[in-house]
Design a protein around this motif. Sequence first.
Motif, short mmCIF file in Angstrom:
data_model
loop_
_atom_site.label_atom_id
_atom_site.label_comp_id
_atom_site.label_asym_id
_atom_site.label_seq_id
_atom_site.Cartn_x
_atom_site.Cartn_y
_atom_site.Cartn_z
N THR A 81 33.62 5.46 -20.50
CA THR A 81 34.84 4.78 -20.84
C THR A 81 34.49 3.50 -21.59
OG1 THR A 81 35.93 5.64 -18.89
CG2 THR A 81 36.94 3.73 -19.94
N VAL A 82 34.84 3.43 -22.83
CA VAL A 82 34.50 2.29 -23.67
C VAL A 82 35.76 1.74 -24.30
CG1 VAL A 82 33.17 1.51 -25.66
CG2 VAL A 82 32.22 3.25 -24.17
N ASP A 83 35.90 0.44 -24.30
CA ASP A 83 37.04 -0.20 -24.94
C ASP A 83 37.03 0.14 -26.42
OD1 ASP A 83 38.81 -1.95 -26.16
OD2 ASP A 83 38.49 -3.52 -24.69
N PRO A 84 38.07 0.79 -26.93
CA PRO A 84 38.07 1.21 -28.33
C PRO A 84 37.98 0.04 -29.30
CG PRO A 84 40.26 1.43 -27.35
CD PRO A 84 39.31 1.16 -26.22
N GLN A 118 29.67 -1.77 -31.71
CA GLN A 118 28.34 -1.57 -31.13
C GLN A 118 27.69 -2.91 -30.83
OE1 GLN A 118 27.20 1.40 -30.26
NE2 GLN A 118 25.40 0.47 -29.34
N LEU A 119 27.94 -3.91 -31.67
CA LEU A 119 27.40 -5.25 -31.42
C LEU A 119 27.98 -5.85 -30.14
CD1 LEU A 119 25.68 -7.64 -32.31
CD2 LEU A 119 27.61 -8.42 -33.73
N ASP A 120 29.27 -5.64 -29.92
CA ASP A 120 29.90 -6.12 -28.68
C ASP A 120 29.25 -5.49 -27.46
OD1 ASP A 120 31.78 -7.73 -30.01
OD2 ASP A 120 33.19 -6.06 -30.23
N ARG A 121 28.99 -4.19 -27.54
CA ARG A 121 28.37 -3.49 -26.41
C ARG A 121 26.94 -3.98 -26.20
NH1 ARG A 121 31.62 0.77 -28.50
NH2 ARG A 121 29.98 1.61 -29.83
N ALA A 122 26.23 -4.25 -27.30
CA ALA A 122 24.87 -4.76 -27.19
C ALA A 122 24.86 -6.15 -26.54
CB ALA A 122 24.21 -4.81 -28.56
N GLY A 158 17.05 -1.37 -18.72
CA GLY A 158 18.44 -1.62 -18.34
C GLY A 158 19.32 -1.85 -19.55
N PHE A 159 18.82 -2.59 -20.52
CA PHE A 159 19.57 -2.84 -21.75
C PHE A 159 19.87 -1.55 -22.48
CE2 PHE A 159 19.45 -3.53 -26.37
CZ PHE A 159 20.56 -4.36 -26.51
N ILE A 160 18.86 -0.69 -22.63
CA ILE A 160 19.05 0.58 -23.33
C ILE A 160 20.06 1.44 -22.59
CG2 ILE A 160 17.92 2.73 -24.02
CD1 ILE A 160 15.34 1.10 -24.42
N ALA A 161 19.93 1.50 -21.27
CA ALA A 161 20.86 2.33 -20.49
C ALA A 161 22.27 1.77 -20.55
CB ALA A 161 20.39 2.40 -19.04
N ALA A 162 22.41 0.45 -20.52
CA ALA A 162 23.74 -0.18 -20.51
C ALA A 162 24.45 -0.07 -21.84
CB ALA A 162 23.62 -1.64 -20.10
N LEU A 163 23.72 0.22 -22.92
CA LEU A 163 24.37 0.41 -24.21
C LEU A 163 25.34 1.59 -24.19
CD1 LEU A 163 21.46 -0.18 -26.77
CD2 LEU A 163 23.46 -1.63 -26.39
N GLY A 164 25.12 2.52 -23.28
CA GLY A 164 25.99 3.68 -23.17
C GLY A 164 27.28 3.40 -22.41
N GLY A 196 13.46 7.47 -16.14
CA GLY A 196 13.82 8.88 -16.14
C GLY A 196 15.17 9.12 -16.77
N TYR A 197 16.11 8.25 -16.49
CA TYR A 197 17.46 8.38 -17.05
C TYR A 197 17.45 8.25 -18.56
CZ TYR A 197 22.30 7.19 -18.14
OH TYR A 197 23.55 7.15 -18.70
N VAL A 198 16.80 7.21 -19.08
CA VAL A 198 16.79 6.94 -20.52
C VAL A 198 16.06 8.04 -21.28
CG1 VAL A 198 15.87 5.39 -22.28
CG2 VAL A 198 17.06 4.45 -20.30
N VAL A 199 14.95 8.53 -20.72
CA VAL A 199 14.17 9.56 -21.42
C VAL A 199 14.94 10.87 -21.50
CG1 VAL A 199 12.11 11.01 -21.25
CG2 VAL A 199 11.92 8.54 -20.90
N VAL A 200 15.62 11.24 -20.42
CA VAL A 200 16.28 12.55 -20.36
C VAL A 200 17.68 12.52 -20.96
CG1 VAL A 200 17.13 14.33 -18.77
CG2 VAL A 200 14.91 13.25 -18.39
#
Length: 202
Positions: free
Chosen positions: A4-7, A11-15, A83-89, A131-135
């Motif tokens: 669920t992402v605010d429309p 991408q910069l805001d999410r980063a 954590g940063f990479i995972a949180a980008l999603g 494991g989460y980020v790789v898969v």
Amino acid sequence: MSTTVDPGWTQLDRAKAAGKLMAGWVALLWLIELVDLATGHALDGYGITPRDPDHLIGVVAHPFLHFGFGHVASNSLPLLVLGFIAALGGIRRFLAVSTLIILAVGVGSWLTAPPNTLGAGASGLVFGLFGYVVVRGFVERKPLNAVVGVGVAAVWGSSIFLGVLPTDSGVGWYAHLIGLAAGVLTAFRHGRPATPAPTPVR
């Protein structure tokens, strides 16, 4: 499970949101360790004491506690980056994934750790996020995330492999292994492509 992402977010805001979250998380770990030092390591006792029903708090408290600043430092960079990479999603998805990994590591370590040991540290969460980020990218079928996963595996893969081997009695390899397995499983649980809505037929 779709994110669920605010429309209105770019991408910069999410980063930025992911960066602030993880910087705050890591800063909190250092602050907690500072308090632990100031109180004569009084917080260490809230770690995981295997199969002791009076210390179940360690199941959820363990990733926020460390045995010294060197221990915090060893977990800070990988936690910040993964954590940063995972949180980008998506922040909500990241928090859900992290909660599942923390609980899996906590319960699993409480049940399986050797007697007369005390477990603490964010390394189980780090292994889980790895494991989460790789898969995740392969499960989502998103090429960019898959490439990121391959890059993460190339950078930390050897360390992760060594970390799940019972070669050092002073390292909770079982927590690392449980975290890694939990991260992979959560990638399958939270990374499935959303099922497209059926096309109405008249």
